[in-house]
Scaffold this active site. Sequence first.
Site, PDB file in Angstrom:
ATOM      1  N   GLN A  60     137.336  14.972 149.657  1.00  0.00           N
ATOM      2  CA  GLN A  60     137.751  14.304 148.419  1.00  0.00           C
ATOM      3  C   GLN A  60     138.174  15.353 147.399  1.00  0.00           C
ATOM      4  O   GLN A  60     138.661  15.026 146.331  1.00  0.00           O
ATOM      5  CB  GLN A  60     136.585  13.495 147.842  1.00  0.00           C
ATOM      6  N   ASN A  61     137.953  16.622 147.734  1.00  0.00           N
ATOM      7  CA  ASN A  61     138.228  17.686 146.774  1.00  0.00           C
ATOM      8  C   ASN A  61     139.713  18.002 146.713  1.00  0.00           C
ATOM      9  O   ASN A  61     140.402  17.990 147.730  1.00  0.00           O
ATOM     10  CB  ASN A  61     137.452  18.950 147.139  1.00  0.00           C
ATOM     11  N   VAL A  62     140.162  18.348 145.515  1.00  0.00           N
ATOM     12  CA  VAL A  62     141.565  18.704 145.343  1.00  0.00           C
ATOM     13  C   VAL A  62     141.739  20.224 145.328  1.00  0.00           C
ATOM     14  O   VAL A  62     142.845  20.717 145.183  1.00  0.00           O
ATOM     15  CB  VAL A  62     142.159  18.042 144.075  1.00  0.00           C
TER      16      VAL A  62
ATOM     17  N   ARG B 216     142.760  23.024 135.557  1.00  0.00           N
ATOM     18  CA  ARG B 216     141.968  23.029 136.794  1.00  0.00           C
ATOM     19  C   ARG B 216     142.636  23.897 137.869  1.00  0.00           C
ATOM     20  O   ARG B 216     141.963  24.565 138.649  1.00  0.00           O
ATOM     21  CB  ARG B 216     141.778  21.593 137.293  1.00  0.00           C
TER      22      ARG B 216
ATOM     23  N   TYR C  17     145.417  19.205 134.492  1.00  0.00           N
ATOM     24  CA  TYR C  17     145.513  19.713 135.875  1.00  0.00           C
ATOM     25  C   TYR C  17     145.992  21.166 135.905  1.00  0.00           C
ATOM     26  O   TYR C  17     145.617  21.912 136.819  1.00  0.00           O
ATOM     27  CB  TYR C  17     146.364  18.772 136.743  1.00  0.00           C
TER      28      TYR C  17
ATOM     29  N   GLY D 165     127.757  17.013 149.965  1.00  0.00           N
ATOM     30  CA  GLY D 165     128.027  17.127 148.535  1.00  0.00           C
ATOM     31  C   GLY D 165     128.914  16.066 147.928  1.00  0.00           C
ATOM     32  O   GLY D 165     129.830  16.377 147.175  1.00  0.00           O
ATOM     33  N   THR D 166     128.623  14.825 148.238  1.00  0.00           N
ATOM     34  CA  THR D 166     129.354  13.744 147.556  1.00  0.00           C
ATOM     35  C   THR D 166     128.369  12.654 147.144  1.00  0.00           C
ATOM     36  O   THR D 166     127.454  12.322 147.899  1.00  0.00           O
ATOM     37  CB  THR D 166     130.486  13.147 148.432  1.00  0.00           C
ATOM     38  N   SER D 167     128.583  12.114 145.941  1.00  0.00           N
ATOM     39  CA  SER D 167     127.691  11.050 145.458  1.00  0.00           C
ATOM     40  C   SER D 167     128.024   9.717 146.123  1.00  0.00           C
ATOM     41  O   SER D 167     127.335   8.727 145.913  1.00  0.00           O
ATOM     42  CB  SER D 167     127.823  10.915 143.933  1.00  0.00           C
TER      43      SER D 167
ATOM     44  N   HIS E  71     142.183  12.827 148.206  1.00  0.00           N
ATOM     45  CA  HIS E  71     142.526  12.641 146.791  1.00  0.00           C
ATOM     46  C   HIS E  71     143.604  13.599 146.302  1.00  0.00           C
ATOM     47  O   HIS E  71     143.742  13.805 145.102  1.00  0.00           O
ATOM     48  CB  HIS E  71     141.261  12.764 145.922  1.00  0.00           C
TER      49      HIS E  71
END
Length: 236
Positions: A88-90, A58, A55, A179-181, A106
Amino acid sequence: MARKKIAVLTGAGVSAESGIGTFRDNGGLWDRYDPQVVASIQGWYQDRKLLLDFYNMRRAQLRDVRPNAAHRAIAALEEDYDVTVITQNVDNLHERAGSSRIIHLHGELTKVRPEYGVYDETFSEAEVIDIGFEPVHLGDKAPNGSQLRPHIVWFGEAVPKIEKAVEVVSGADILLIVGTSLSVYPAAGLYRYAAPGAPIYIIDPQDVPLHDSRITHIRAVATEGMDRFRELLKNS
Ligand code: OAD
């Protein structure tokens, strides 16, 4: 007249054009790392240093990237609509693009919290510390004496903000997904809470796994897709 409400659910694809790779596309992060090792609570208990380093890497990468036109277009929707972003992005690219209401399902890379907080299994928002882009090391302690950990929701952990997200989606006039699966629950199930009459727009260059008559799939990358979405809104 009250402004219409738009709920925007985003995933890694919205940040791809900023240079942050997605997780599940070819060459994505989960091709290079095992999520069970670097993104699970079991992984943390097995090797705290490995996770802190992962992390830290990142977080450092985040310093060098910028919001793209899709993040900015989502922020600009606030000129005409009541917008809540559920991401959902951090990363913090929605914040840096100017969105004012953001739910980080998240967690957030730029924040940490004590490994053991006031409650055993969860934490209080008051314990969350903003560290910007700085690294965290083994031995770095929170004011309560416990090891600092990334403020990230790992596999095997609860998603405390999901209830708020359900409320936002169910109260929205329009749901936009970018942009999310849609492969990680509970976020992937959020669209089911859209109001019966609410249109759902999905921006993604790949096939979409959902079948619902309310869905319009805008098959494009996020920046181009947001232009098309604005056009559709104008004509609706
Ligand atoms: P994924 O990597 O699973 O999916 C990314 C999606 O973005 C795919 O549907 C791509 O087709 C699409 N995409 C790729 N490039 C794009 C672009 N330029 N514009 C628009 N879309 C694009 O990422 P998520 O769905 O965000 O969680 O993954 C969900 C969660 O899985 C993450 O939050 C993370 C991960 O494990 C945790 O680590 C807890």
